[in-house]
Design a protein around this motif. Structure first.
Motif, PDB file in Angstrom:
ATOM      1  N   LEU A  73       0.858  -1.176   0.000  1.00 31.12           N
ATOM      2  CA  LEU A  73       0.000   0.000   0.000  1.00 31.12           C
ATOM      3  C   LEU A  73       0.896   1.227   0.000  1.00 31.12           C
TER       4      LEU A  73
ATOM      5  N   ASP B 200       2.049   4.963  -0.315  1.00 33.30           N
ATOM      6  CA  ASP B 200       1.610   6.352  -0.312  1.00 33.30           C
ATOM      7  C   ASP B 200       2.824   7.205   0.004  1.00 33.30           C
TER       8      ASP B 200
ATOM      9  N   HIS C 138      -3.257   6.920  -2.950  1.00 30.10           N
ATOM     10  CA  HIS C 138      -2.443   5.751  -3.322  1.00 30.10           C
ATOM     11  C   HIS C 138      -2.435   5.628  -4.847  1.00 30.10           C
TER      12      HIS C 138
ATOM     13  N   ILE D 100      -2.713   2.216  -6.651  1.00 32.84           N
ATOM     14  CA  ILE D 100      -3.644   1.235  -6.073  1.00 32.84           C
ATOM     15  C   ILE D 100      -4.140   0.208  -7.096  1.00 32.84           C
TER      16      ILE D 100
END
Lengths: 505, 534
Positions: free
Chosen positions: B385, B387, B462, B465
């Motif tokens: 994930l 970010d 994100h 994603i």
């Protein structure tokens, strides 16, 4: 005259380059060997000896080369560049297998030496009909020795600081091969099938250039600037990045850029971590080590013959495997992780502790510092409560608890958390030069012993004297009263730690 | 989903079918290099089963059964009723549930890596005054016995771990649900004054009873709080506040708790979110909540012992008839594909009012006043994930001024060090004045539409994603929770719908309270049993 002169000059320049490169490869090999194996006097001495000897071997065999002298000369030039240039890369990769490392090291030095040794007699044979013998000998050797001087000055002053060891050898491999390229084109009328020679040279150059471009990324050399030490080993496991460096007689292990130990003074840390607990525990039959995948704490525990079993729980199989197989690292931990009393479990300590039903008499906790919320869980109240179910009555637990000088809030926060769980708790500290002032919390799971009781000792310690009361006094600059208990839901420790170490860095 | 998002409404028996459909998407993504296989998971025939309630085309009953007490519906209300019956010494009951499992809105899913919620996913710490709930938490070992200090002693592993929540505002994550470092002096002053006002409402009492309380039945209605139920939260806020960030924050809280934002819920409900929880359980924990990877399905598990061997799942009640000396329930067993008649002395209906409308003619007119907000949940398995790491991954991760409510990190309460891949559950509520239209939208739009919507919202924080998602499971809740629109909580409809019929049929559900939270369902279940036995 002009053309002949150019031909001669070109070949003499080639001698100069070969001499420079040859010495560079030798210096690279010597440096690598002393980084990786230590004892630089011995390493350099051996390398120089083997190198000069193999040059002699090369010179001797030069007499058997009678045809296609020019072509062979260029081919050897290419080979020297390739073997010498790639030698450092090969050696880095092989370092993990230290047994074969030495063999490969000397083999590469030998091959390079032979090839360089072939070049001068060969060149003299090529030029013998074109230049007066007297001039030839003088010129060839003059260029040879000038090249050697240049190399020995450039290497420590310019090349190592700017290119690093691998970059240097690859860069000179490229120079070496580029001379071969120039020769293969300029002399294409004088050799048979010049195209093949040219493509050999170009392919070799490409291999070296690609290695040069990617060497940094491949082996983490860019980190050298960060560490300011020579990186001799790196490995990225799923959990962390392991970096081993070497500077003079000091090896250092870093996990995710945090110093884990320095071979110079780690005995202070590990003696302080292990021996107080081992001496004050009423029983030491079963010892648990959490974290500590380097096996150094286990090494200290094994000094007590009465210990029946040691269980080491470390999440990272990459780490424990490295310290079970690498010869240098096994030297540090005295091969402790392969000892028959030791069971290594690569599991998450929290999860393992929740499921475990075996009871332990001594627990040594050597987790990484609580620098993030994942690691912070391993210092939470609930973790110690979970761990308590793994203990016998009056078992002793010791925890590394960061520096009470740099991070007093973090230190006393862990102490307070442990105090909430165990009946008797104390704190102590030791000076470890590479870490600074370092601290520990120690707890007794009952009232059946005291911190000043010494049930047993071992001989030969260099730091700990079995006088616990010399270590549990804290001056006021290491005190901090106003802290909270670290729980999973507040993870206050991670905040303290971030605040305190953030201020320093 | 901090603070109260639960649609802990008890199980709507038959209607899970319409309300819930677990849909799995075939993935289509031009931009993706390799086609990925989506996990396929379906709840089965419930949807069809629920619809049959409209036409009632069930086979004629062929069997009979007699049970003194029947509970219809196995959501939290029904389960709590079962527990209360047991505590009062009445174990001669039967619980009927249309789904193949009990739990209702507090159900969960599970994949290779973790359990994850399919609805309500946390319980705020109880008020000290809520002795019933505290007793339940103690018997469930969520609360330990009080120590010498008399403070509530929670099990540390069941309280949300730090870091708890973060919000994505202007390309950076900030700790908490308010981007504190981005507030102007005016914003700050307004937030401070707002929370001060909430503190005032939190403590207000008349004749010893709170103006705002949980359960709502304990509230004393006075002119001040009654007036708040006559306007929307926005109308009330506009009288004294102007900070856009404050409005955004309160709107988020309302959407999170009720499915509808400040434009649609009553000011009473909006303030209730802040003022009904007294924060007196344990001062150390302040805003702590109880949560588990599987959400409130963990709480449901603690009821299992009371309904074990007394539950019939896959059973849908399609006729309820009061006869001389008892009640006749016509029930279809979807498993065996046959109907039976159950004769009961007394029946507890824990079904929502949109279901009761099909079972009781008298309830048709009441049902019109009940509005239910639809919800959509998407559980994503992501290899990583990524970010910008301006604040670490939290339990609750909110995107400022986004249509959605952000996502929960489902493995947050795991004790281990590292979890890969990661599993997150994204929540989306539909905040508008037309729940029916949104419900239609929810069902009519194809799976790809929702999938893209989820991606588009997550992409803000994100960017990669879509590339890192390994699977997405979409869960649709057509009637997610009761909406406390202005006038509903203080209105007559819910009182009328709750009226007992001929001392035989009793009603309980969070829609009869007006706010869909675990505590209301829990108390509805207890109260209906106490009423039945009195």
């Amino acid at each position: 005259m002009g053309k002949k002169f150019r031909f001669e000059l070109l070949l003499l320049f080639a001698v100069f380059v070969i001499a420079t490169c040859g010495l560079i490869y030798e210096l690279v090999a010597g440096t690598l060997a002393s980084y990786l194996l230590g004892d630089s006097v011995k390493q350099f001495s051996f390398i120089i000896g083997v190198y000069l000897f193999s040059m002699g071997v090369g010179s001797y065999f030069a007499k058997f080369i009678q045809k296609n002298l020019l072509k062979t000369f260029v081919e050897i030039e290419i080979l020297v560049g390739l073997v010498g240039g790639l030698s450092s890369v090969v050696l880095y990769f092989l370092f993990e297998n230290a047994a074969s490392f030495q063999f490969v090291l000397y083999f590469l030095v030998f091959v390079t030496g032979c090839l360089v040794g072939l070049e001068i007699p060969l060149l003299m044979n090529i030029l013998k009909d074109r230049v007066a013998f007297r001039d030839l000998v003088s010129n060839v050797f003059a260029f040879d020795y000038i090249g050697a001087l240049l190399a020995s000055i450039l290497f420590p002053l310019f090349l190592m600081p700017h290119f690093g060891i691998m970059g240097t050898s690859l860069f000179f491999g490229m120079i070496n091969v580029s001379i071969a390229i120039v020769l293969s084109f300029v002399l294409q009328n004088e050799v048979k099938r010049p195209r093949i020679l040219q493509s050999k040279a170009l392919i070799s150059f490409t291999i070296l250039a690609v290695s040069f471009l990617f060497s940094d990324r491949l082996l983490g050399l860019s980190e050298e600037k960060f560490y300011g030490e020579n990186i001799i080993y790196t490995q990225a496991t799923p959990y962390q990045r392991i970096v081993l460096t070497h500077q003079k007689s000091d090896y250092r292990l870093y996990l995710n850029n945090n110093l884990q130990f320095s071979s110079q003074d780690e005995y202070r840390y590990h003696e302080a971590l292990v021996h107080p607990a081992m001496s004050m525990a009423p029983k030491i039959d079963h010892v648990l080590v959490l974290g500590g995948g380097d096996g150094l704490a286990v090494r200290e525990v094994l000094k007590y013959r009465d210990v029946k079993s040691i269980t080491l729980v470390d999440l990272d199989a990459g780490m424990t495997k490295l310290f079970q197989t690498n010869a240098i690292l096994k030297g540090f931990n005295k091969n402790s992780l392969n000892h028959p009393k030791v069971t290594v479990l690569n599991q998450d300590a929290y999860i393992w502790s929740k499921a475990n039903t075996k009871r332990f008499d001594v627990v040594i906790i050597d987790f990484p510092d609580p620098s993030n919320y994942s690691l912070g869980k391993l210092y939470a109240l609930n973790f110690y409560q979970t761990l308590q179910k793994n203990l016998t009555e009056n078992a002793v637990v010791v925890v590394q608890t960061t520096s009470p000088y740099f991070a007093p809030k973090s230190f006393w926060c862990i102490q307070k958390t442990i105090q909430h769980v165990f009946p008797q708790v104390d704190a102590y500290h030791a000076y470890v030069p590479s870490f600074g002032e370092w601290g520990f919390s120690i707890a007794i799971n009952g009232f059946g012993t005291t911190f000043n009781t010494v049930y047993r000792t071992v001989q030969g310690l260099r730091f700990y004297t079995y006088q616990f009361d010399t270590m549990n006094q804290f001056p006021s600059d290491m005190m901090q009263k106003d802290v909270e208990i670290n729980r999973l839901d507040n993870q206050i420790l991670v905040r303290y730690f971030d605040e305190e170490w953030g201020r320093i860095q | 989903m901090k603070s109260g998002a639960e649609f802990n409404k008890s199980r709507r028996n038959f209607f899970k079918s319409i309300a819930t459909a677990l849909v799995v998407l075939p993935m289509l993504q031009a931009c993706k290099q390799k086609a990925k296989q989506w996990v396929v998971k379906l709840t089965g025939t419930r949807h069809v089963l629920g619809h049959r309630l409209w036409s009632k085309d069930f086979p004629a009953p062929t069997a009979h059964l007699s049970v003194p007490i029947v509970i219809v519906g196995g959501g939290v209300t029904g389960l709590s009723a079962a527990r209360q019956l047991h505590r009062k010494g009445h174990d001669d009951f039967l619980l009927l549930e249309m789904e193949d499992h009990v739990g209702g809105n507090a159900s969960n899913g599970e994949n290779t890596y973790t359990k994850y919620p399919l609805g309500a996913h946390y319980l705020p710490l109880p008020n000290r005054e809520d002795h019933e709930l505290i007793a339940f938490l103690k018997e469930s070992k969520i609360l330990k016995e009080e120590d010498q200090t008399g403070l509530l002693n929670f099990d540390e592993t069941q309280i949300v771990f730090a870091p708890n929540e973060r919000i994505y505002y202007r390309n950076a994550w900030h700790e908490g649900l308010i981007p504190k470092s981005e507030l102007s002096a005016n914003d700050e002053a307004q937030f401070a004054a707002f929370f001060q006002q909430m503190e005032y409402y939190r403590s207000q009492k008349t004749a010893g009873k709170y103006w705002f309380d949980i359960p709502l039945k304990n509230v004393i209605w006075v002119n001040e709080n009654r007036a708040l139920d006559q306007m929307t939260m926005r109308e009330w806020m506009e009288k004294q506040w102007s900070s856009s960030k404050l409005f955004a924050y309160v709107d988020y809280c309302c959407r999170d708790d009720f499915g509808l934002g400040i434009d649609y819920v009553s000011a009473y409900a909006g303030i209730h979110y802040f003022a009904a929880r007294k924060k007196n359980a344990q001062p150390e924990y302040e805003d702590g909540v109880l949560t588990w990877p599987e959400g409130n399905a963990r709480l449901v598990r603690h009821f299992h012992s009371y309904v074990k061997d007394k539950t019939k799942v896959n059973h849908i009640v399609y006729e309820v008839k009061i006869k001389v000396g008892g009640v006749e329930l016509w029930v279809f067993d979807a498993q065996k594909n046959q109907s039976l008649i159950i004769h009961a002395q007394k029946v507890i209906m824990t079904t929502p009012q949109f279901v009761n409308a099909y079972l009781f003619d008298s309830h048709k007119k009441y049902a019109r006043s009940f509005h239910y907000a639809p919800w959509l949940l998407a559980t994503l398995v992501v290899s990583e994930l990524k970010d910008n790491e301006t604040y670490p991954l939290c339990w609750d991760n909110v995107l400022y001024e986004s249509d959605g409510l952000g996502y929960i990190y489902d493995q947050h309460q795991h004790l281990n060090q590292v979890s890969t891949p990661k599993v997150i559950t994204y929540y989306h509520s539909f905040s508008s004045d037309n729940c029916k239209r949104d419900r239609r939208l929810l069902y009519q739009k194809p799976a790809e539409y929702w999938q893209q919507k989820v991606f588009n919202e997550l992409k803000k924080a994100h960017p990669t994603i879509e590339q890192v998602t390994e699977s997405m499971t979409i869960h649709r809740l057509g009637h997610g929770m009761i909406s406390p629109k202005p006038g509903f909580i203080t209105g007559q409809a819910r009182r009328n719908a709750a009226q007992t019929m001929e001392n035989r049929i009793y009603f309980a559900h969070t829609d009869l309270s007006g706010i869909s939270i675990f505590e209301e369902a829990f108390h509805q279940g207890i109260d209906v049993v106490n009423q039945l036995l009195s």
